[in-house]
Design a protein around this motif. Structure first.
Motif, PDB file in Angstrom:
ATOM      1  N   UNK A  33       6.892  -2.966   3.198  1.00  9.00           N
ATOM      2  CA  UNK A  33       6.068  -2.332   2.101  1.00  9.00           C
ATOM      3  C   UNK A  33       4.734  -2.003   2.512  1.00  9.00           C
ATOM      4  N   UNK A  34       4.317  -2.007   3.537  1.00 14.24           N
ATOM      5  CA  UNK A  34       2.849  -1.948   3.831  1.00 14.24           C
ATOM      6  C   UNK A  34       2.338  -0.838   3.487  1.00 14.24           C
ATOM      7  N   UNK A  35       2.965   0.487   3.507  1.00 15.11           N
ATOM      8  CA  UNK A  35       2.352   1.783   2.843  1.00 15.11           C
ATOM      9  C   UNK A  35       2.025   1.582   1.437  1.00 15.11           C
ATOM     10  N   UNK A  36       2.748   1.127   0.633  1.00 14.24           N
ATOM     11  CA  UNK A  36       2.594   1.252  -0.707  1.00 14.24           C
ATOM     12  C   UNK A  36       1.483   0.032  -1.028  1.00 14.24           C
ATOM     13  N   UNK A  37       1.596  -1.051  -0.143  1.00 11.42           N
ATOM     14  CA  UNK A  37       0.487  -1.851  -0.442  1.00 11.42           C
ATOM     15  C   UNK A  37      -0.738  -1.525  -0.138  1.00 11.42           C
ATOM     16  N   UNK A  38      -0.837  -0.675   0.925  1.00  8.50           N
ATOM     17  CA  UNK A  38      -2.508   0.053   1.243  1.00  8.50           C
ATOM     18  C   UNK A  38      -2.804   0.871   0.159  1.00  8.50           C
ATOM     19  N   UNK A  39      -1.724   1.533  -0.348  1.00  5.40           N
ATOM     20  CA  UNK A  39      -2.120   2.660  -1.425  1.00  5.40           C
ATOM     21  C   UNK A  39      -2.570   1.851  -2.681  1.00  5.40           C
ATOM     22  N   UNK A  40      -1.931   0.704  -3.203  1.00 10.34           N
ATOM     23  CA  UNK A  40      -2.474  -0.055  -4.339  1.00 10.34           C
ATOM     24  C   UNK A  40      -3.654  -0.405  -4.105  1.00 10.34           C
ATOM     25  N   UNK A  41      -3.931  -1.010  -3.029  1.00  8.84           N
ATOM     26  CA  UNK A  41      -5.382  -1.574  -2.545  1.00  8.84           C
ATOM     27  C   UNK A  41      -6.221  -0.508  -2.660  1.00  8.84           C
ATOM     28  N   UNK A  42      -5.939   0.663  -2.252  1.00  3.28           N
ATOM     29  CA  UNK A  42      -6.936   1.577  -2.125  1.00  3.28           C
ATOM     30  C   UNK A  42      -7.352   2.057  -3.580  1.00  3.28           C
ATOM     31  N   UNK A  43      -6.192   2.185  -4.411  1.00  2.56           N
ATOM     32  CA  UNK A  43      -6.403   2.491  -5.666  1.00  2.56           C
ATOM     33  C   UNK A  43      -7.389   1.658  -6.615  1.00  2.56           C
ATOM     34  N   UNK A  44      -6.919   0.384  -6.204  1.00  2.00           N
ATOM     35  CA  UNK A  44      -7.748  -0.807  -7.015  1.00  2.00           C
ATOM     36  C   UNK A  44      -9.204  -0.820  -6.457  1.00  2.00           C
TER      37      UNK A  44
END
Ligand code: G4P
Length: 531
Positions: A406-417
């Motif tokens: 799930x690394x991709x979604x994880x990075x995306x979420x972190x970026x948004x937050x």
């Protein structure tokens, strides 16, 4: 409406206080005076978690507290008042600090029994950094509190601000009888049986015999006169210029729960507080009255206020000009034009579409993911507002994703937050295995982070608390910087690649400052809007 008149009637301020000082209660009373709400108890149902107006996020509902800050507005006596609400819970986020950049003044609410408390001190520091006027409301006079002189001393000793009591209380707690308005020479009588009924008596001054008649208790009146004399002789003088610079705070005494002193506060506040103030930009100061073309900056991004819509709202403070629905503006960082078709203004949950708004107002823009904290929007021009300060987190955790897939979604979420400013993300510097570290201002943000990554990105994370309490942005001449980098273990980089050092305690920090006199350690950084 005449542009200048409209702008001059705006008052945009934040209430700063420690949890339980009575901020919700005071806000509610102010809204009641402005006719924005009809009954007390509708701002937020605490504890028992009734549907609170600012409880947007599920997590807020579950915990019955307000995690996010909102904007409330009301009209009073020709003024258009915007209150920027900051979270009342102990665990607050950087949002709380940043909200203060959108305010032109602040009201510091203090529980008279407790005096200046930790959170008030932190928020005060940010207001002081900006030099905005600060008003003080000493609350809960209906309960036995500290001696008013002692409270004034505390403001000076703990916060470094002089004060001028606009009114002076007669008695306190059981003996609380009222407040004398030093400016208008009016006596407001407190009636414990029916506190909402406030008798106001016009006096010729504190020696007026009508005062003895109204209060009845000789001892109380004598003490009041003595104290007032002491204030007149030894206290600071009323000085609107010092108030405007945030160097002198006018003090009001009252009891928010019984609406006592709230109206007097509001009326003085509206006269003494500034109309929308200018902001620094790449082309100099942007004065709201002189610049009639629209400009503003984003100071807060809030995701998923309404989980059904999964939208993001960017809060924009209008710095100059008039906003009209459907207008085209330039989003300076990305160099594109945008049509502002769907802005909303909030009285908490009941969103309403705004057709026009003026400098000083806050509007919420639907954000498809294009905005960042600090972004500038302008009409017919091309400048950017000064960078937004980024404050040192106080809690740190190493963060990893549980499922590597799930690394991709994880990075995306972190970026948004990170873009929303809910968290700060750091990376270990010069380590064999790079590690991501999350920093937050309030510990609750860790829970928010976990919750949101799980619910919005379907990612489970692992957080491991680290023992640090301070982050300092390090800078210095190249040689000193090199030596420093080689000798320090706890170095990280922020999202712009700047070197940040993490300290566990003040002692460690002091030691580093003494050991590297050529180095500078900054308590807050700046979010570069072009990063
Ligand atoms: P906050 O948003 O700053 O956290 O404070 P809030 O207004 O929720 O007030 C905290 C508590 O203090 C509440 O009591 C509230 O009723 C009380 N309070 C506020 N203003 C006054 C005042 O002028 N005098 C007195 N005596 N109390 C005041 P609670 O018991 O925690 O909650 P509740 O059950 O009354 O809602």
């Amino acid at each position: 409406m005449d542009y200048k008149k409209a702008v001059q009637s705006r008052r945009t301020f934040a209430i700063i206080s420690h949890p339980d000082a009575g901020k919700t209660t005071l806000t509610e009373k102010l809204l009641l005076f402005g006719g924005a709400i009809r009954e007390a108890g509708s701002v937020k149902g605490k504890k028992n978690s009734k549907h609170a107006m600012s409880d947007w996020m599920e997590i807020e509902k579950q915990r019955g507290i307000s995690v996010t800050s909102s904007v409330l507005e009301f009209l009073y006596d020709g003024y258009h008042v915007n209150i920027l609400d900051t979270p009342g819970h102990e665990d607050f986020s950087e949002d709380t600090y940043r909200t203060l950049t959108a305010a032109d003044s602040a009201t510091m609410l203090i529980d008279a029994a407790k005096g200046v408390e930790a959170q008030t001190k932190k928020l005060f520091k940010v207001c002081k950094m900006r030099g905005i006027p600060i008003f003080t409301f000493m609350n809960k006079l209906d309960r036995q509190g500290r001696d008013p002189f002692e409270l004034m001393e505390e403001l000076e000793n703990l916060l470094g601000i002089r004060s001028y009591p606009m009114g002076w209380p007669i008695g306190m707690g059981q003996s609380f009888s009222g407040v004398y308005d030093r400016h208008n020479k009016k006596l407001e009588l407190y009636n414990p049986e029916n506190p909402k009924e406030i008798d106001v008596i016009q006096l010729t001054g504190p020696d007026d015999p009508k005062l003895d008649e109204a209060i009845g208790e000789e001892g109380l009146v004598a003490q009041f006169r003595e104290e007032l004399e002491l204030l007149d002789v030894a206290g600071d003088e009323f000085d609107p210029e010092l108030i405007a610079k945030g160097k002198l705070t006018p003090i009001f005494f009252g009891s928010a729960i019984s609406s006592f002193g709230v109206q007097t506060f509001l009326e003085h506040f509206l006269k003494l507080s500034p109309a929308p103030t200018p902001r620094e930009s790449s082309k100099g100061l942007i004065e709201p009255l002189e610049n009639q073309s629209f400009s503003g900056f984003i100071f807060k991004i809030q995701a998923n206020m309404n989980p059904a819509h999964r939208d993001r709202i960017a809060f924009l403070r209008i710095t100059s000009g008039k906003f009209e629905r459907g207008m085209s503006v330039k989003h300076v960082r990305v160099g594109k034009n945008l049509k502002l078709a769907q802005p909303t203004q909030f009285l908490a949950q009941s969103r309403s579409i705004v057709d026009e708004a003026y400098a000083g107002d806050i509007i919420g823009l639907f954000d498809p993911g294009t905005f960042r904290i600090g972004d500038t929007l302008v009409e017919g021009d091309n400048f950017e507002f000064a960078e937004m300060p980024h404050f040192s987190p106080e809690f740190f955790s190493a963060i990893t994703v549980k499922e590597a897939l799930k690394h991709k979604s994880y990075e995306k979420g972190l970026q948004q937050l990170t873009e929303e400013g809910a968290i700060q993300l750091f990376k270990t510097y010069n380590r064999f295995a790079e590690q991501q570290i999350v920093g937050v201002v309030g510990v609750l943000q860790f829970e928010v982070l976990e919750y949101r990554l799980k619910h919005e990105y379907h990612v489970d994370i692992q957080l491991e608390r680290l023992p640090f309490s301070f982050a300092r942005w390090a800078d210095g001449p190249a040689e000193a910087m090199d030596a420093f980098k080689k000798s320090q273990r706890n170095l990280v980089t922020d999202r712009d690649g700047r070197i940040v050092v993490l300290f566990e305690n003040e002692f460690q920090m002091r030691t580093a400052i003494d050991k590297y006199p050529e180095m500078k350690f900054y308590e807050n950084s700046f979010i570069k809007s072009n990063s």
